[in-house]
Write an enzyme that holds these catalytic residues in place. Structure first.
Site, short mmCIF file in Angstrom:
data_model
loop_
_atom_site.label_atom_id
_atom_site.label_comp_id
_atom_site.label_asym_id
_atom_site.label_seq_id
_atom_site.Cartn_x
_atom_site.Cartn_y
_atom_site.Cartn_z
CB CYS A 1 -0.91 0.07 1.22
SG CYS A 1 -1.87 -1.37 1.50
CB CYS B 1 -4.56 4.02 1.08
SG CYS B 1 -4.40 5.69 0.52
#
Lengths: 124, 388
Positions: free
Chosen positions: A33, A102
């Site tokens: 990520c 995120c």
């Protein structure tokens, strides 16, 4: 796209570093990520007296890390556990929607650090 | 603060001569090119003159060039238009994993409509294996779509060789040349290319205007049905001022090509040399010799690209990144990941794409400010501990 507060914390992050012999360590996120946060806390008599972070990540990741250290310093554990990713984002006057999922992991790192501390206490 | 622009693969500024050429077509020359009367005659001629200018850059003839609104439209038109025109012959399309989303998502759409898509791999330098391309062709293959040059790394594909293979096997060949046009010599007279997409705003023309080259005899189903514009291939009244600007930009790109490429390559080499000398743990991505002269894609280990871009922006420098955080998705650059790069490293990539107005002084300024930025971000990174 970022608020002034985010840019302030990004440009002048508070409490960067690592506490030696920390009472608790929380590490969250993953390289896929693009965000990894490591939070170390020092706890004395149930109060978080010191906190430091190291973060690999984007502007939002660094700003939320910095903000959570400010929010949590001097707080008792119960109070600290009330801090959520949302409250960190709110304290920064919000984050762009795409960043909410995120890069908004700082409270998770804090909770992981507290959990680590509690586990260590039980083992004592 | 001085503003420095190193993001020419995203878009380019309109140059003065281009702007000047457009102005009359936003003021007194407002007629519809389709009109037969006095108001339309001048604009009709302007569109056709611009078509000649763009053809001059590509080495094609005017009837082979269709003006469109964007590179994305051109890619859609070429791929869908060919797929639907030839679906009786087959349903197989070959492309690569590193195409622009305009190609990848068009193919993805066709896959839902019964087409089969093969996505070719690239190696760690970003290059294609031509044997794999040959092996992927089946009797059902109707189209090969491979970009001329990659937008993120600048890697240039062997368009001539791919064209030969396509021709030999009777497959139509499309290339997205949006990043290549104006940045490398293109001559369609010698290339076996059937369809080529280019765009005006990547070569100092205005936004909102682009072109699709379709070789004589290649049949496409129109993407935009309408009037008889563009020889019935693309409906819609022409963007006259935009087309005029695009034509002028193409003419200038052709005129200045040799000097411009030498200028860009020397700046790019200076940038990469300076970065390597002053910052450790960095990687220049993409084939060193099969690359556009203007593009430098560099990965900085242990740091994330968007935070580097924000730091650069605070110093007046515009660049871009392969980090997920700059694209609105959770995935880092599909191009760098396809080259076998780890996710961390892909997130830490920055693309510097240079252009005609950049100077040695600007490169030197970048090389001066970059090391302390990277050092500061690394000192905050949990991945950096012990890496020294």
């Amino acid at each position: 796209m970022y608020s002034e507060k985010v840019m302030d914390h990004f440009s002048n992050p508070r409490n960067v570093g690592e506490i030696e012999n920390a009472s608790g360590t929380g590490m969250v996120g993953n390289p896929a990520c693009g965000d990894i946060m490591k939070l170390t806390i020092k706890i004395e008599e149930g109060v978080i007296t010191d906190v430091k972070f190291k973060t690999f990540g984007c502007g939002a990741a660094i700003a939320t890390s910095s903000m959570v250290t400010e929010l949590v310093k001097g707080k008792g554990l119960d109070e600290a556990e009330q801090i959520s990713n949302q409250s960190v984002a709110d304290a920064l006057d919000g984050l762009p929607p795409v960043k909410m999922h995120c890069s908004n992991l700082a409270a998770d790192a804090l909770h992981a650090a507290i959990e680590d501390y509690r586990k260590k206490e039980l083992e004592k | 603060m001085k503003k420095i622009y190193f993001d020419h693969n995203a878009t380019t500024p309109v140059i003065e001569d281009v702007f000047e050429a457009m102005v009359p077509y936003l003021k007194e020359q407002w007629g519809n090119p389709s009109s037969i009367h006095w108001a339309g005659r001048g604009t009709k001629k302007a569109v056709e003159d611009a078509r000649e200018q763009v053809c001059g850059l590509l080495g094609c003839t005017p009837i082979e060039l269709i003006f469109t609104s964007s590179g994305t439209e051109g890619d859609n038109h070429a791929i869908k238009g060919l797929a639907y025109a030839r679906k009786d012959k087959g349903n197989h399309i070959i492309t690569t994993k590193v195409e622009h989303p305009a190609v990848l998502n068009t193919c993805k759409h066709l896959a839902k409509d019964g087409f089969e898509i093969t996505y070719l791999d690239v190696d760690k330098e970003g290059l294609l294996d031509l044997e794999a391309l040959k092996n992927a062709i089946t009797p059902k293959t109707i189209l090969i779509s491979v970009m001329y040059a990659n937008n993120e790394t600048g890697v240039v594909f062997p368009i001539n060789e791919i064209g030969e293979i396509a021709k030999e096997r009777g497959v139509t060949f499309h290339t997205d040349a949006v990043q290549a046009a104006g940045k490398t010599p293109i001559d369609l007279k010698t290339l076996n290319v059937d369809l080529m997409t280019i765009s005006g705003h990547k070569l100092y023309g205005p936004k909102g205007v682009a072109a699709l080259y379709a070789r004589r005899g290649v049949r496409l189903i129109p993407l935009i049905h309408g009037g008889h514009h563009e020889r019935n291939r693309r409906g819609g009244t022409e963007n006259v001022a935009g087309i005029v600007g695009f034509g002028k930009a193409a003419e200038i790109a052709m005129r200045d090509m040799d000097a411009e490429l030498a200028h860009l390559a020397s700046l790019r080499d200076r940038l990469e040399k300076g970065m390597k000398e002053r910052i450790d743990h960095i990687h220049v991505n993409g084939s060193p010799d099969k690359r556009l002269a203007n593009t430098s894609n560099i990965s900085f280990e242990f740091v994330e690209g968007e935070s580097l871009l924000l730091n650069l922006d605070m110093k007046g420098i515009a660049a871009s990144s392969g980090s997920a955080c700059t694209s609105g998705s959770l995935e880092p650059s599909h191009v760098l990941v396809s080259m076998g790069m780890s996710h961390e490293l892909s997130h830490g990539s920055v693309r510097f794409s240079l252009g005609r107005s950049n100077t040695i002084e600007e490169i030197d300024y970048l090389i001066d400010i970059m090391p302390p930025i990277v050092e500061r971000m690394r000192s905050m990174s949990p991945l950096y501990a012990g890496a020294k």
